[in-house]
Design a protein around this motif. Structure first.
Motif, PDB file in Angstrom:
ATOM      1  N   TYR A  88       5.671  32.036   9.842  1.00  0.00           N
ATOM      2  CA  TYR A  88       6.404  33.303   9.773  1.00  0.00           C
ATOM      3  C   TYR A  88       7.744  33.198   9.043  1.00  0.00           C
ATOM      4  O   TYR A  88       8.115  34.098   8.303  1.00  0.00           O
ATOM      5  N   ALA A  89       8.537  32.119   9.285  1.00  0.00           N
ATOM      6  CA  ALA A  89       9.822  31.912   8.610  1.00  0.00           C
ATOM      7  C   ALA A  89      10.784  33.074   8.844  1.00  0.00           C
ATOM      8  O   ALA A  89      11.497  33.500   7.935  1.00  0.00           O
ATOM      9  N   ARG A 142      14.572  41.997  18.425  1.00  0.00           N
ATOM     10  CA  ARG A 142      14.786  40.682  17.854  1.00  0.00           C
ATOM     11  C   ARG A 142      13.436  40.050  17.520  1.00  0.00           C
ATOM     12  O   ARG A 142      12.444  40.280  18.206  1.00  0.00           O
ATOM     13  N   ALA A 143      13.437  39.233  16.480  1.00  0.00           N
ATOM     14  CA  ALA A 143      12.184  38.627  16.044  1.00  0.00           C
ATOM     15  C   ALA A 143      11.581  37.726  17.110  1.00  0.00           C
ATOM     16  O   ALA A 143      10.360  37.613  17.222  1.00  0.00           O
ATOM     17  N   GLY A 155       6.559  39.435   8.449  1.00  0.00           N
ATOM     18  CA  GLY A 155       6.515  38.615   7.247  1.00  0.00           C
ATOM     19  C   GLY A 155       5.836  39.315   6.083  1.00  0.00           C
ATOM     20  O   GLY A 155       6.259  39.184   4.929  1.00  0.00           O
ATOM     21  N   ILE A 156       4.794  40.064   6.376  1.00  0.00           N
ATOM     22  CA  ILE A 156       4.100  40.823   5.333  1.00  0.00           C
ATOM     23  C   ILE A 156       5.008  41.898   4.758  1.00  0.00           C
ATOM     24  O   ILE A 156       5.128  42.057   3.538  1.00  0.00           O
ATOM     25  N   ALA A 157       5.673  42.639   5.642  1.00  0.00           N
ATOM     26  CA  ALA A 157       6.582  43.695   5.179  1.00  0.00           C
ATOM     27  C   ALA A 157       7.723  43.119   4.351  1.00  0.00           C
ATOM     28  O   ALA A 157       8.118  43.681   3.323  1.00  0.00           O
ATOM     29  N   ARG A 158       8.259  41.982   4.792  1.00  0.00           N
ATOM     30  CA  ARG A 158       9.355  41.332   4.050  1.00  0.00           C
ATOM     31  C   ARG A 158       8.896  40.943   2.646  1.00  0.00           C
ATOM     32  O   ARG A 158       9.612  41.178   1.662  1.00  0.00           O
TER      33      ARG A 158
END
Length: 272
Positions: A88-89, A142-143, A155-158
């Protein structure tokens, strides 16, 4: 769109991760990379965006030879390549929205990102993307309060906020349960179709690769040993990729799926 010519990677230890990779990826195609652990799948993806430096060969994206770039020109080229990571990062202490907006780092620079000074159009697009991936209700969370599937959606949206033309996806389902894995793969596939994105997905699950990819490339010991349609995977080909095993061929039976043109899935199984 993306072309790899004679790409290889040898580490300082002398270990060779990739050898003579020849690959062309057209616009809009979703390609799944399969193969055993250590076959070079993650290395190949990271060579494309130069997170790992190839030892030889050429990599070109839309006519731009990535292997010749450095500094600011390489950073600019990376804007066109959205990366989705296995782990995920995300920054756990930041909110969902803040993590998504970090996808603008390549455009606004470090200090504007650090001070949360993002352009209004980028913020509006982040809202749209979070709604599209089903997280509009979690913008301020929060993540570290999210499930694995939710974290992968962030992560996909980012990655999409970069407005990329190519997605590089490294084991997006490795930490997810089977149902969530299908949902994430379906989402990636739908977003690629909506945005005409090409994608390279490193994935261990052969059945998911067959179900959601247009094309499958099999790696073994750093070399391409199969490149073809999902329905062309046979027990013999899978043995070539993974080695001797008992391959059980069966038609996918997904209770929560609407039947499409899903090919027969091949799963690793033990005879009973």
């Amino acid at each position: 769109m993306l072309t790899l010519s004679g790409v290889g990677k040898r580490y300082p230890t002398g270990d060779r991760a990739l050898s003579d990779i020849e690959l062309s990826l057209p616009k809009g195609q979703v390609l799944a990379l399969i193969g055993p652990s250590g076959a070079g799948k993650s290395t190949l993806i990271r060579c494309v965006n130069r997170l790992v430096e190839p030892s030889e060969g050429r990599i070109a994206l839309e006519g731009c030879e990535l292997t010749r770039l450095s500094g600011a020109k390489l950073r600019q080229a990376r804007r066109a390549m959205g990366m989705i990571f296995q782990e995920y990062a995300l920054v756990d202490r930041l909110s969902v929205m803040e993590n998504v907006l970090s996808g603008q780092l390549g455009y606004v620079g470090f200090w504007r990102s650090f001070l949360r000074r993002y352009p209004a159009p980028a913020v509006a697009e982040a809202f749209r993307l979070l709604e599209r991936v089903g997280l509009s209700h979690a913008i301020d969370k929060r993540a570290d309060a999210l499930s694995g599937g939710q974290r992968q959606r962030v992560g996909i949206a980012r990655a999409l906020l970069q407005n990329p033309r190519l997605l590089l996806v490294d084991e997006p389902t490795a930490s997810l349960d089977p149902k969530t894995s299908r949902q994430i793969m379906r989402l990636i596939r739908e977003l690629c179709a909506e945005r005409e994105l090409a994608a390279i997905i490193n994935i261990h699950d052969v059945a998911l690769a067959q179900q959601f990819a247009d094309r499958i490339v099999g790696l073994r010991a750093g070399r391409i040993v199969f490149d073809g349609k999902p329905q062309a995977l046979t027990a013999e080909i899978l043995t070539t990729i993974y080695g001797e095993e008992e391959w059980d061929t069966r038609v996918a039976d997904e209770a929560d799926e609407t039947p499409t043109t899903t090919p027969a899935s091949l799963t690793l199984g033990v005879a009973t």
